[in-house]
Design a protein around this motif. Structure first.
Motif, PDB file in Angstrom:
ATOM      1  N   LEU A   1       1.143   9.097   4.542  1.00  0.00           N
ATOM      2  CA  LEU A   1       1.978   7.920   4.285  1.00  0.00           C
ATOM      3  C   LEU A   1       2.391   7.303   5.608  1.00  0.00           C
ATOM      4  N   TYR A   2       2.041   6.058   5.819  1.00  0.00           N
ATOM      5  CA  TYR A   2       2.531   5.278   6.957  1.00  0.00           C
ATOM      6  C   TYR A   2       3.725   4.485   6.458  1.00  0.00           C
ATOM      7  N   THR A   3       4.863   4.626   7.144  1.00  0.00           N
ATOM      8  CA  THR A   3       6.086   4.087   6.557  1.00  0.00           C
ATOM      9  C   THR A   3       7.157   3.823   7.599  1.00  0.00           C
TER      10      THR A   3
ATOM     11  N   ARG B   1       9.509  -1.143   2.196  1.00  0.00           N
ATOM     12  CA  ARG B   1       8.910  -0.842   0.891  1.00  0.00           C
ATOM     13  C   ARG B   1       8.242   0.523   0.896  1.00  0.00           C
ATOM     14  N   GLY B   2       8.170   1.144   2.054  1.00  0.00           N
ATOM     15  CA  GLY B   2       7.665   2.510   2.094  1.00  0.00           C
ATOM     16  C   GLY B   2       8.446   3.450   1.198  1.00  0.00           C
ATOM     17  N   GLN B   3       9.690   3.095   0.886  1.00  0.00           N
ATOM     18  CA  GLN B   3      10.479   3.915  -0.039  1.00  0.00           C
ATOM     19  C   GLN B   3       9.808   3.996  -1.409  1.00  0.00           C
ATOM     20  N   ILE B   4       9.137   2.915  -1.816  1.00  0.00           N
ATOM     21  CA  ILE B   4       8.456   2.916  -3.113  1.00  0.00           C
ATOM     22  C   ILE B   4       7.308   3.921  -3.089  1.00  0.00           C
ATOM     23  N   ALA B   5       6.492   3.843  -2.031  1.00  0.00           N
ATOM     24  CA  ALA B   5       5.351   4.756  -1.928  1.00  0.00           C
ATOM     25  C   ALA B   5       5.806   6.203  -1.827  1.00  0.00           C
ATOM     26  N   ARG B   6       6.895   6.446  -1.095  1.00  0.00           N
ATOM     27  CA  ARG B   6       7.375   7.823  -0.976  1.00  0.00           C
ATOM     28  C   ARG B   6       7.832   8.365  -2.331  1.00  0.00           C
ATOM     29  N   TRP B   7       8.562   7.534  -3.082  1.00  0.00           N
ATOM     30  CA  TRP B   7       8.996   7.971  -4.419  1.00  0.00           C
ATOM     31  C   TRP B   7       7.770   8.343  -5.257  1.00  0.00           C
ATOM     32  N   MET B   8       6.755   7.488  -5.210  1.00  0.00           N
ATOM     33  CA  MET B   8       5.553   7.761  -5.992  1.00  0.00           C
ATOM     34  C   MET B   8       4.891   9.049  -5.531  1.00  0.00           C
ATOM     35  N   LEU B   9       4.818   9.256  -4.233  1.00  0.00           N
ATOM     36  CA  LEU B   9       4.236  10.494  -3.720  1.00  0.00           C
ATOM     37  C   LEU B   9       5.020  11.712  -4.187  1.00  0.00           C
ATOM     38  N   GLU B  10       6.339  11.618  -4.155  1.00  0.00           N
ATOM     39  CA  GLU B  10       7.159  12.743  -4.612  1.00  0.00           C
ATOM     40  C   GLU B  10       6.940  13.008  -6.101  1.00  0.00           C
ATOM     41  N   GLU B  11       6.712  11.959  -6.881  1.00  0.00           N
ATOM     42  CA  GLU B  11       6.449  12.143  -8.308  1.00  0.00           C
ATOM     43  C   GLU B  11       5.131  12.884  -8.544  1.00  0.00           C
TER      44      GLU B  11
ATOM     45  N   PRO C   1      -4.568  -4.245   8.698  1.00  0.00           N
ATOM     46  CA  PRO C   1      -4.552  -5.405   9.594  1.00  0.00           C
ATOM     47  C   PRO C   1      -3.361  -6.328   9.388  1.00  0.00           C
ATOM     48  N   MET C   2      -2.665  -6.203   8.272  1.00  0.00           N
ATOM     49  CA  MET C   2      -1.473  -7.011   8.036  1.00  0.00           C
ATOM     50  C   MET C   2      -0.302  -6.561   8.894  1.00  0.00           C
ATOM     51  N   GLY C   3      -0.380  -5.356   9.439  1.00  0.00           N
ATOM     52  CA  GLY C   3       0.718  -4.851  10.251  1.00  0.00           C
ATOM     53  C   GLY C   3       1.978  -4.616   9.443  1.00  0.00           C
ATOM     54  N   LYS C   4       1.808  -4.231   8.188  1.00  0.00           N
ATOM     55  CA  LYS C   4       2.929  -3.996   7.272  1.00  0.00           C
ATOM     56  C   LYS C   4       2.857  -2.574   6.739  1.00  0.00           C
ATOM     57  N   VAL C   5       3.995  -2.038   6.374  1.00  0.00           N
ATOM     58  CA  VAL C   5       4.032  -0.755   5.673  1.00  0.00           C
ATOM     59  C   VAL C   5       4.575  -1.000   4.258  1.00  0.00           C
ATOM     60  N   PRO C   6       4.204  -0.092   3.349  1.00  0.00           N
ATOM     61  CA  PRO C   6       3.492   1.165   3.570  1.00  0.00           C
ATOM     62  C   PRO C   6       1.979   1.009   3.484  1.00  0.00           C
ATOM     63  N   ALA C   7       1.332   2.056   3.928  1.00  0.00           N
ATOM     64  CA  ALA C   7      -0.086   2.278   3.670  1.00  0.00           C
ATOM     65  C   ALA C   7      -0.253   3.759   3.393  1.00  0.00           C
ATOM     66  N   VAL C   8      -1.204   4.069   2.543  1.00  0.00           N
ATOM     67  CA  VAL C   8      -1.537   5.462   2.242  1.00  0.00           C
ATOM     68  C   VAL C   8      -3.004   5.666   2.569  1.00  0.00           C
ATOM     69  N   VAL C   9      -3.294   6.747   3.254  1.00  0.00           N
ATOM     70  CA  VAL C   9      -4.674   7.146   3.508  1.00  0.00           C
ATOM     71  C   VAL C   9      -4.898   8.476   2.810  1.00  0.00           C
ATOM     72  N   HIS C  10      -5.898   8.515   1.955  1.00  0.00           N
ATOM     73  CA  HIS C  10      -6.171   9.722   1.171  1.00  0.00           C
ATOM     74  C   HIS C  10      -7.655  10.051   1.286  1.00  0.00           C
ATOM     75  N   GLY C  11      -7.952  11.150   1.934  1.00  0.00           N
ATOM     76  CA  GLY C  11      -9.341  11.532   2.111  1.00  0.00           C
ATOM     77  C   GLY C  11     -10.158  10.469   2.830  1.00  0.00           C
ATOM     78  N   GLY C  12      -9.506   9.764   3.754  1.00  0.00           N
ATOM     79  CA  GLY C  12     -10.187   8.725   4.509  1.00  0.00           C
ATOM     80  C   GLY C  12     -10.171   7.364   3.860  1.00  0.00           C
TER      81      GLY C  12
ATOM     82  N   VAL D   1       8.392  -1.096 -10.842  1.00  0.00           N
ATOM     83  CA  VAL D   1       9.368  -2.042 -11.383  1.00  0.00           C
ATOM     84  C   VAL D   1      10.785  -1.561 -11.096  1.00  0.00           C
ATOM     85  N   GLY D   2      11.010  -0.267 -11.286  1.00  0.00           N
ATOM     86  CA  GLY D   2      12.337   0.283 -11.038  1.00  0.00           C
ATOM     87  C   GLY D   2      12.774   0.105  -9.602  1.00  0.00           C
ATOM     88  N   SER D   3      11.855   0.257  -8.669  1.00  0.00           N
ATOM     89  CA  SER D   3      12.197   0.057  -7.259  1.00  0.00           C
ATOM     90  C   SER D   3      12.663  -1.367  -7.006  1.00  0.00           C
ATOM     91  N   HIS D   4      11.988  -2.333  -7.599  1.00  0.00           N
ATOM     92  CA  HIS D   4      12.407  -3.729  -7.454  1.00  0.00           C
ATOM     93  C   HIS D   4      13.813  -3.942  -8.003  1.00  0.00           C
TER      94      HIS D   4
END
Length: 215
Positions: free
Chosen positions: A13-15, A20-30, A56-67, A165-168
């Motif tokens: 997780l890049y965050t 908005r990385g909080q959204i991706a982290r919540w999903m990862l924890e789930e 290339p957008m220079g924004k987070v989050p991003a997830v890399v999974h198995g490349g 949706v809940g995160s929003h």
């Protein structure tokens, strides 16, 4: 805890804790899957070449999974639900109509309406025909009716659609970009009681405090 420091972990997780990385982290924890984090700084590493090679957008989050790289929070949520099916975060394929509908309603009309209103953009009646959300007020009413009519948006069980949706809604009510309606507060309360939400929030709160202490 799914969060790990192992360099061998193939889920990254890049965050930044205030993103908005909080959204991706919540999903990862789930998902319960082990992942490691790379914390970026808005002023430097987020716009530096190594990360721009990831997003290339220079924004987070991003997830890399198995490349494989996944950006955009709705896509990250949908991808992780499919990548870790044992977590049960997506309905069966034949029952995904509501799941897809509300996941991408939040990614499209909801986010656009909230951002435009925050920026002081208020489409007139003619312009409302051009924008996908129509009007901010209509978006709020539609979403309020949706969350009032069901326990979870993607079906009878909690899903990635509820994470997104809940995160929003949680974020919007906290910062005043969405109204504190009873329908929204009741729905949000069901989500914030989840252990994965609380674990993710605790990680980002601690990380934010650490960054603040560093100045």
């Amino acid at each position: 805890m799914p969060l790990t420091e192992s360099p061998d972990c193939d889920l990254v997780l890049y965050t930044h804790p205030w993103s908005r990385g909080q959204i991706a982290r919540w999903m990862l924890e789930e998902t319960g899957a082990p992942y490691r984090q790379v914390v970026l700084d808005y002023a430097s590493t987020m716009k530096a070449a190594p990360y721009l090679a990831v997003n290339p957008m220079g924004k987070v989050p991003a997830v890399v999974h198995g490349g494989q790289v996944v950006t955009e929070c709705a896509a990250i949520c949908a991808y992780l639900a499919d990548a870790f099916p044992a977590a049960g975060l997506a309905p069966p394929t034949a029952q995904r109509a509501s799941y897809y509908r509300w996941l991408f309603f939040a990614a499209g009309p909801l986010e656009a309406a909230v951002v435009n209103r925050t920026l002081g953009v208020h489409p007139d009646e003619k312009q409302q025909r051009m924008v996908g959300y129509g009007s901010y007020e209509r978006v709020v009413e539609v979403l309020a009716a949706a969350v009032a009519g069901t326990t979870y948006l993607g079906g009878p069980a909690f899903s990635a659609a509820d994470v997104y949706v809940g995160s929003h809604l949680i974020w919007g009510m906290q910062f005043g970009t969405l109204p504190k309606r009873a329908e929204f507060e009741d729905y949000a309360a069901r989500l914030t009681d989840r252990p994965a939400y609380q674990a993710a929030k605790a990680i980002d709160m601690a990380l934010g405090a650490e960054l603040a202490a560093q100045g």
